[in-house]
Design a protein around this motif. Structure first.
Motif, mmCIF file in Angstrom:
data_model
loop_
_atom_site.group_PDB
_atom_site.id
_atom_site.type_symbol
_atom_site.label_atom_id
_atom_site.label_comp_id
_atom_site.label_asym_id
_atom_site.label_seq_id
_atom_site.Cartn_x
_atom_site.Cartn_y
_atom_site.Cartn_z
ATOM 1 N N PRO A 1 8.682 -10.061 -0.641
ATOM 2 C CA PRO A 1 7.770 -8.818 -0.965
ATOM 3 C C PRO A 1 6.643 -9.107 -0.035
ATOM 4 O O PRO A 1 6.302 -9.880 0.587
ATOM 5 N N GLY A 2 5.893 -7.663 0.196
ATOM 6 C CA GLY A 2 4.790 -7.865 0.460
ATOM 7 C C GLY A 2 4.399 -6.951 1.959
ATOM 8 O O GLY A 2 3.747 -6.979 2.604
ATOM 9 N N GLY A 3 5.505 -6.064 2.104
ATOM 10 C CA GLY A 3 5.632 -5.337 2.948
ATOM 11 C C GLY A 3 4.595 -3.898 3.151
ATOM 12 O O GLY A 3 3.524 -3.961 2.357
ATOM 13 N N ARG A 4 5.161 -2.923 3.832
ATOM 14 C CA ARG A 4 3.825 -2.022 3.853
ATOM 15 C C ARG A 4 3.835 -1.087 2.486
ATOM 16 O O ARG A 4 4.754 -1.152 1.783
ATOM 17 N N PRO A 5 3.013 -0.278 2.150
ATOM 18 C CA PRO A 5 2.628 0.286 0.965
ATOM 19 C C PRO A 5 3.704 1.245 0.685
ATOM 20 O O PRO A 5 4.252 1.652 1.921
ATOM 21 N N VAL A 6 4.041 1.724 -0.295
ATOM 22 C CA VAL A 6 5.447 2.368 -0.720
ATOM 23 C C VAL A 6 4.822 3.690 -1.333
ATOM 24 O O VAL A 6 3.567 3.602 -1.903
ATOM 25 N N ASN B 1 3.767 6.660 -4.120
ATOM 26 C CA ASN B 1 3.449 6.532 -5.481
ATOM 27 C C ASN B 1 4.630 7.002 -6.394
ATOM 28 O O ASN B 1 4.634 6.671 -7.665
ATOM 29 N N SER B 2 5.854 7.539 -5.639
ATOM 30 C CA SER B 2 6.815 7.947 -6.308
ATOM 31 C C SER B 2 7.811 6.574 -6.971
ATOM 32 O O SER B 2 8.580 7.021 -7.897
ATOM 33 N N VAL B 3 7.421 5.630 -6.305
ATOM 34 C CA VAL B 3 8.145 4.455 -6.749
ATOM 35 C C VAL B 3 7.679 4.050 -7.932
ATOM 36 O O VAL B 3 6.394 3.699 -8.140
ATOM 37 N N THR B 4 8.766 3.751 -8.878
ATOM 38 C CA THR B 4 8.387 3.302 -10.133
ATOM 39 C C THR B 4 9.148 2.098 -10.729
ATOM 40 O O THR B 4 10.154 1.926 -9.859
ATOM 41 N N PRO B 5 9.002 1.415 -11.575
ATOM 42 C CA PRO B 5 9.871 0.377 -11.891
ATOM 43 C C PRO B 5 11.156 0.634 -12.161
ATOM 44 O O PRO B 5 12.058 -0.244 -12.399
ATOM 45 N N ASP B 6 11.503 1.750 -12.706
ATOM 46 C CA ASP B 6 12.955 2.245 -13.080
ATOM 47 C C ASP B 6 13.751 2.861 -11.729
ATOM 48 O O ASP B 6 14.981 3.339 -12.064
ATOM 49 N N ILE B 7 13.280 2.609 -10.563
ATOM 50 C CA ILE B 7 14.117 3.339 -9.525
ATOM 51 C C ILE B 7 15.028 2.284 -9.248
ATOM 52 O O ILE B 7 14.988 1.087 -9.330
ATOM 53 N N SER B 8 16.062 2.879 -8.535
ATOM 54 C CA SER B 8 17.233 1.980 -8.516
ATOM 55 C C SER B 8 17.043 1.354 -7.097
ATOM 56 O O SER B 8 16.257 1.756 -6.282
ATOM 57 N N ILE B 9 17.829 0.089 -6.887
ATOM 58 C CA ILE B 9 17.541 -0.692 -5.752
ATOM 59 C C ILE B 9 18.044 0.169 -4.675
ATOM 60 O O ILE B 9 17.591 -0.115 -3.550
ATOM 61 N N SER B 10 19.054 0.870 -4.595
ATOM 62 C CA SER B 10 19.675 1.575 -3.466
ATOM 63 C C SER B 10 18.452 2.617 -3.193
ATOM 64 O O SER B 10 18.221 2.822 -1.801
ATOM 65 N N GLU B 11 17.892 3.236 -4.045
ATOM 66 C CA GLU B 11 16.888 4.433 -3.609
ATOM 67 C C GLU B 11 15.657 3.532 -2.993
ATOM 68 O O GLU B 11 14.918 4.088 -1.932
ATOM 69 N N TYR B 12 15.143 2.344 -3.767
ATOM 70 C CA TYR B 12 14.027 1.664 -3.206
ATOM 71 C C TYR B 12 14.324 1.289 -1.652
ATOM 72 O O TYR B 12 13.501 1.166 -0.836
ATOM 73 N N LYS C 1 16.302 2.641 0.568
ATOM 74 C CA LYS C 1 16.061 3.821 1.329
ATOM 75 C C LYS C 1 14.511 4.146 1.809
ATOM 76 O O LYS C 1 13.975 4.568 2.700
ATOM 77 N N ILE C 2 13.524 3.833 0.839
ATOM 78 C CA ILE C 2 12.182 4.031 0.965
ATOM 79 C C ILE C 2 11.537 2.942 1.940
ATOM 80 O O ILE C 2 10.617 3.182 2.625
ATOM 81 N N ARG C 3 12.076 1.759 1.552
ATOM 82 C CA ARG C 3 11.625 0.585 2.402
ATOM 83 C C ARG C 3 12.243 0.531 3.811
ATOM 84 O O ARG C 3 12.573 -0.868 4.220
ATOM 85 N N LEU C 4 12.404 1.608 4.511
ATOM 86 C CA LEU C 4 13.086 1.507 5.723
ATOM 87 C C LEU C 4 12.229 0.609 6.538
ATOM 88 O O LEU C 4 10.960 0.760 6.495
ATOM 89 N N PRO C 5 13.017 -0.176 7.321
ATOM 90 C CA PRO C 5 14.088 -0.409 7.913
ATOM 91 C C PRO C 5 14.980 -1.044 6.828
ATOM 92 O O PRO C 5 16.210 -1.289 7.104
#
Length: 161
Positions: free
Chosen positions: A130-135, A137-148, A150-154
């Motif tokens: 962990p420790g990459g770029r900021p994500v 605010n829509s990212v919440t603890p219940d987000i799926s790993i698949s969706e997360y 996609k947000i954490r591209l690449p």
């Protein structure tokens, strides 16, 4: 003759520009920036406190590049004391984003990805860094790993061992 006049005008413009840049380094404008960053620091710290209902320890505030569209601050968390959490406040919009959820989701990401990888490599373990770029605010603890992911591209920085 026209060339000499043009060269003279360009030289004067360049000298005035350089004098203006040099004079800004020691005038009162820098004092205003420090005051502004102090209030931005308080605003960003309070945002983190309210957002996560946790105390954060201020480490530093800095914007690496003076033309960056945000002010960046580093804080530490009681839950993740060995990690540096990045908080950014965009100057134009005032939006504040951070990478705290990246640390919060570490165990969950490792657990879910380990289960997937074990189908191929039964004696394996996945490590998430962990420790990459900021994500957003829509990212919440219940987000799926698949969706997360996609947000954490690449993509998610993982090591399979």
């Amino acid at each position: 003759m026209v060339e000499k006049i043009a060269i003279g005008i360009v030289s004067i413009i360049l000298m005035l520009g350089m004098c203006g840049c040099m004079s800004n380094s020691n005038d009162s404008k820098n004092k205003d920036v420090v005051k502004q960053e102090g209030s931005v620091k308080d605003m960003m710290t309070e945002h983190m406190r309210e957002k996560y209902n946790e105390e954060f320890e201020f480490v530093s505030i800095n914007t690496e590049v003076w033309t960056a569209p945000y002010t960046e601050m580093i804080v530490k968390s009681e839950k993740f004391p060995d990690h540096r959490i990045v908080v950014q406040r965009y100057k134009e919009t005032g939006a504040i984003v951070d990478n705290y959820m990246d640390f919060h989701m570490k165990e969950r990401i490792e657990k879910e990805l380990t289960e997937i990888v074990k189908e191929i490599y039964p004696k394996s373990k996945v490590f998430y860094r962990p420790g990459g770029r900021p994500v957003p605010n829509s990212v919440t603890p219940d987000i799926s790993i698949s969706e997360y992911s996609k947000i954490r591209l690449p993509g998610l920085p993982v090591t399979i061992w």
